[in-house]
Design an enzyme around this catalytic site. Structure first.
Site, PDB file in Angstrom:
ATOM      1  N   ASP A   1       0.857  -1.189   0.000  1.00 25.13           N
ATOM      2  CA  ASP A   1       0.000   0.000   0.000  1.00 25.13           C
ATOM      3  C   ASP A   1       0.885   1.228   0.000  1.00 25.13           C
ATOM      4  O   ASP A   1       2.047   1.173   0.418  1.00 25.13           O
ATOM      5  CB  ASP A   1      -0.917  -0.003   1.245  1.00 25.13           C
ATOM      6  CG  ASP A   1      -2.196   0.803   1.036  1.00 25.13           C
ATOM      7  OD1 ASP A   1      -2.098   2.030   0.841  1.00 25.13           O
ATOM      8  OD2 ASP A   1      -3.283   0.216   1.072  1.00 25.13           O
TER       9      ASP A   1
ATOM     10  N   VAL B   1       1.077   1.343  -7.009  1.00 24.59           N
ATOM     11  CA  VAL B   1       0.736   0.390  -8.082  1.00 24.59           C
ATOM     12  C   VAL B   1       0.766   1.020  -9.469  1.00 24.59           C
ATOM     13  O   VAL B   1       0.715   0.301 -10.467  1.00 24.59           O
ATOM     14  CB  VAL B   1      -0.638  -0.298  -7.840  1.00 24.59           C
ATOM     15  CG1 VAL B   1      -0.619  -1.121  -6.557  1.00 24.59           C
ATOM     16  CG2 VAL B   1      -1.777   0.715  -7.854  1.00 24.59           C
TER      17      VAL B   1
ATOM     18  N   TYR C   1     -15.137   5.629 -12.152  1.00 26.15           N
ATOM     19  CA  TYR C   1     -14.917   4.486 -11.251  1.00 26.15           C
ATOM     20  C   TYR C   1     -15.577   3.220 -11.818  1.00 26.15           C
ATOM     21  O   TYR C   1     -14.954   2.147 -11.867  1.00 26.15           O
ATOM     22  CB  TYR C   1     -15.489   4.819  -9.867  1.00 26.15           C
ATOM     23  CG  TYR C   1     -15.402   3.669  -8.884  1.00 26.15           C
ATOM     24  CD1 TYR C   1     -14.204   3.366  -8.244  1.00 26.15           C
ATOM     25  CD2 TYR C   1     -16.520   2.883  -8.603  1.00 26.15           C
ATOM     26  CE1 TYR C   1     -14.114   2.306  -7.350  1.00 26.15           C
ATOM     27  CE2 TYR C   1     -16.453   1.833  -7.706  1.00 26.15           C
ATOM     28  CZ  TYR C   1     -15.243   1.554  -7.077  1.00 26.15           C
ATOM     29  OH  TYR C   1     -15.167   0.495  -6.197  1.00 26.15           O
TER      30      TYR C   1
HETATM   31  N1  LIG Z   1     -16.222  -0.688   0.138  1.00 30.33           N
HETATM   32  C1  LIG Z   1     -17.062  -0.914  -0.851  1.00 30.33           C
HETATM   33  O1  LIG Z   1     -18.277  -0.655  -0.749  1.00 30.33           O
HETATM   34  C2  LIG Z   1     -16.576  -1.500  -2.150  1.00 30.33           C
HETATM   35  C3  LIG Z   1     -17.531  -1.988  -3.071  1.00 30.33           C
HETATM   36  C4  LIG Z   1     -17.083  -2.538  -4.267  1.00 30.33           C
HETATM   37  C5  LIG Z   1     -15.727  -2.594  -4.544  1.00 30.33           C
HETATM   38  N2  LIG Z   1     -14.839  -2.095  -3.644  1.00 30.33           N
HETATM   39  C6  LIG Z   1     -13.422  -2.183  -3.988  1.00 30.33           C
HETATM   40  O2  LIG Z   1     -12.763  -2.843  -2.933  1.00 30.33           O
HETATM   41  C7  LIG Z   1     -11.436  -2.355  -2.821  1.00 30.33           C
HETATM   42  C8  LIG Z   1     -11.178  -1.867  -1.404  1.00 30.33           C
HETATM   43  O3  LIG Z   1     -12.125  -0.874  -1.062  1.00 30.33           O
HETATM   44  P1  LIG Z   1     -12.168  -0.228   0.404  1.00 30.33           P
HETATM   45  O4  LIG Z   1     -13.554   0.164   0.661  1.00 30.33           O
HETATM   46  O5  LIG Z   1     -11.441  -1.101   1.359  1.00 30.33           O
HETATM   47  O6  LIG Z   1     -11.356   1.119   0.118  1.00 30.33           O
HETATM   48  P2  LIG Z   1      -9.973   1.691   0.692  1.00 30.33           P
HETATM   49  O7  LIG Z   1      -9.875   3.083   0.175  1.00 30.33           O
HETATM   50  O8  LIG Z   1      -9.883   1.460   2.157  1.00 30.33           O
HETATM   51  O9  LIG Z   1      -8.892   0.762   0.004  1.00 30.33           O
HETATM   52  C9  LIG Z   1      -8.109   1.135  -1.089  1.00 30.33           C
HETATM   53  C10 LIG Z   1      -6.648   1.059  -0.697  1.00 30.33           C
HETATM   54  O10 LIG Z   1      -5.856   1.282  -1.876  1.00 30.33           O
HETATM   55  C11 LIG Z   1      -4.739   2.053  -1.507  1.00 30.33           C
HETATM   56  N3  LIG Z   1      -4.198   2.754  -2.674  1.00 30.33           N
HETATM   57  C12 LIG Z   1      -4.750   3.784  -3.364  1.00 30.33           C
HETATM   58  N4  LIG Z   1      -3.943   4.158  -4.353  1.00 30.33           N
HETATM   59  C13 LIG Z   1      -2.858   3.344  -4.322  1.00 30.33           C
HETATM   60  C14 LIG Z   1      -1.682   3.233  -5.116  1.00 30.33           C
HETATM   61  N5  LIG Z   1      -1.443   4.056  -6.144  1.00 30.33           N
HETATM   62  N6  LIG Z   1      -0.780   2.271  -4.800  1.00 30.33           N
HETATM   63  C15 LIG Z   1      -1.005   1.442  -3.742  1.00 30.33           C
HETATM   64  N7  LIG Z   1      -2.099   1.497  -2.958  1.00 30.33           N
HETATM   65  C16 LIG Z   1      -3.016   2.443  -3.258  1.00 30.33           C
HETATM   66  C17 LIG Z   1      -5.265   3.018  -0.441  1.00 30.33           C
HETATM   67  O11 LIG Z   1      -4.206   3.556   0.335  1.00 30.33           O
HETATM   68  C18 LIG Z   1      -6.221   2.127   0.327  1.00 30.33           C
HETATM   69  O12 LIG Z   1      -5.571   1.517   1.425  1.00 30.33           O
HETATM   70  C19 LIG Z   1     -11.286  -1.292  -3.890  1.00 30.33           C
HETATM   71  O13 LIG Z   1     -10.771  -1.892  -5.068  1.00 30.33           O
HETATM   72  C20 LIG Z   1     -12.708  -0.849  -4.123  1.00 30.33           C
HETATM   73  O14 LIG Z   1     -12.881  -0.268  -5.394  1.00 30.33           O
HETATM   74  C21 LIG Z   1     -15.223  -1.553  -2.464  1.00 30.33           C
END
Ligand SMILES: NC(=O)c1ccc[n+]([C@@H]2O[C@H](COP(=O)([O-])OP(=O)(O)OC[C@H]3O[C@@H](n4cnc5c(N)ncnc54)[C@H](O)[C@@H]3O)[C@@H](O)[C@H]2O)c1
Length: 253
Positions: A40, A67, A160
């Site tokens: 991360d 990433v 998104y």
């Molecule tokens: N929470 C929801 O309702 C939901 C629903 C559908 C899909 N998702 C997907 O699930 C995943 C996690 O979601 P979440 O709710 O835990 O969100 P979150 O924001 O807590 O998790 C995303 C993580 O990605 C990291 N990140 C962002 N840019 C980065 C980069 N360039 N390099 C490395 N790390 C990076 C952030 O620091 C964060 O820790 C995501 O892919 C999101 O799109 C979430």
């Protein structure tokens, strides 16, 4: 009952595991004996996840990773191999989500579009591209975290939604390209799930969408873990290119 040795000796890389779903995946695999690599940009959050994993008795390292940069995703794989000697499962979970600027498609800022695509699409590709040549070939697993919003089309989130739709297409291409090796590539499409990130974008997060689900309760990060464990398991060795919606029965695809 949890099989605490199911993934013993296996290394699981989870991107975006500083919190939310990524942390739940890390803890879920750790509870089944895997070595965990927390990748991360958020160093403090990643270290918190490492501490939580270590409480289960599993081993973990944090690797600060962006990433969007190939040098960084390559370095991530090298760090995983140096620490644990193999790369068995890669969960492509990092994404821009709650922090993105939302607008109708005719008002979206092109720079914001590029920013979202750079992390959610290019980033997922780079992680998989860096991982595949170095991962355990016969049994390796790539699991892409998409979103069920692809099947509903949330207004104001077109960049998104497009990025997550791209992930589903990429999953199918990668699955076909590497199928002969034994590596499988699948996607999980979560419905709206309670994380710090998602709760920051919805005032009514606890009840949002609940009434339209066959199972009418809020989704927790832990609800996503079982599908990832299954896809990573030997039992799923003949499943590839698929997207599994995990949303309590809101979308039927
Ligand atoms: N929470 C929801 O309702 C939901 C629903 C559908 C899909 N998702 C997907 O699930 C995943 C996690 O979601 P979440 O709710 O835990 O969100 P979150 O924001 O807590 O998790 C995303 C993580 O990605 C990291 N990140 C962002 N840019 C980065 C980069 N360039 N390099 C490395 N790390 C990076 C952030 O620091 C964060 O820790 C995501 O892919 C999101 O799109 C979430």
């Amino acid at each position: 009952m949890t099989d605490t040795t199911q993934f013993a000796g296996k290394t699981v890389i989870v991107t975006g595991a500083a919190g939310g779903l990524g942390r739940a995946f890390a803890e879920g695999f750790a509870a089944r004996g895997a070595n965990i690599v927390v990748a991360d940009m958020n160093e403090a959050g990643a270290q918190e996840t490492v501490a939580l994993v270590e409480k289960t008795g599993a081993k973990a390292i944090a690797v600060t990773t962006n990433v969007t940069e190939k040098a960084s995703t390559d370095a991530l794989m090298d760090a995983a191999l140096a620490a644990f000697g193999s790369i068995d499962v890669v969960i492509n979970n990092a994404a821009l989500y709650a922090t993105i600027n939302r607008a109708p498609f005719y008002e979206l800022d092109p720079d914001e579009w590029d920013r979202v695509m750079a992390v959610n699409v290019k980033g997922a590709w780079l992680v998989a591209a860096s991982a595949f040549p170095k991962m355990t070939q016969a049994t390796g697993r790539i699991i892409n975290i998409a979103s069920a919003t692809v099947f509903s089309g949330s207004p104001l989130w077109m960049h998104y939604v497009a990025s997550k739709g791209a992930m589903i297409g990429m999953t199918r291409v990668m699955a076909r390209e590497v199928g002969k090796t034994g590596v499988t590539v699948n996607a999980i499409a979560p419905g709206f799930t309670l994380t710090e990130a998602s709760m920051s974008v919805m005032d009514d997060a606890e009840t949002y969408g609940v009434s339209s689900r066959a199972i009418p309760r809020a989704s927790q990060p832990g609800d996503m873990v079982g599908t990832a464990l299954f896809l990573a398991s030997e039992d799923a060795s003949y499943i590839t290119g698929q997207t599994i919606v995990v949303d309590g029965g809101k979308q039927f695809i």
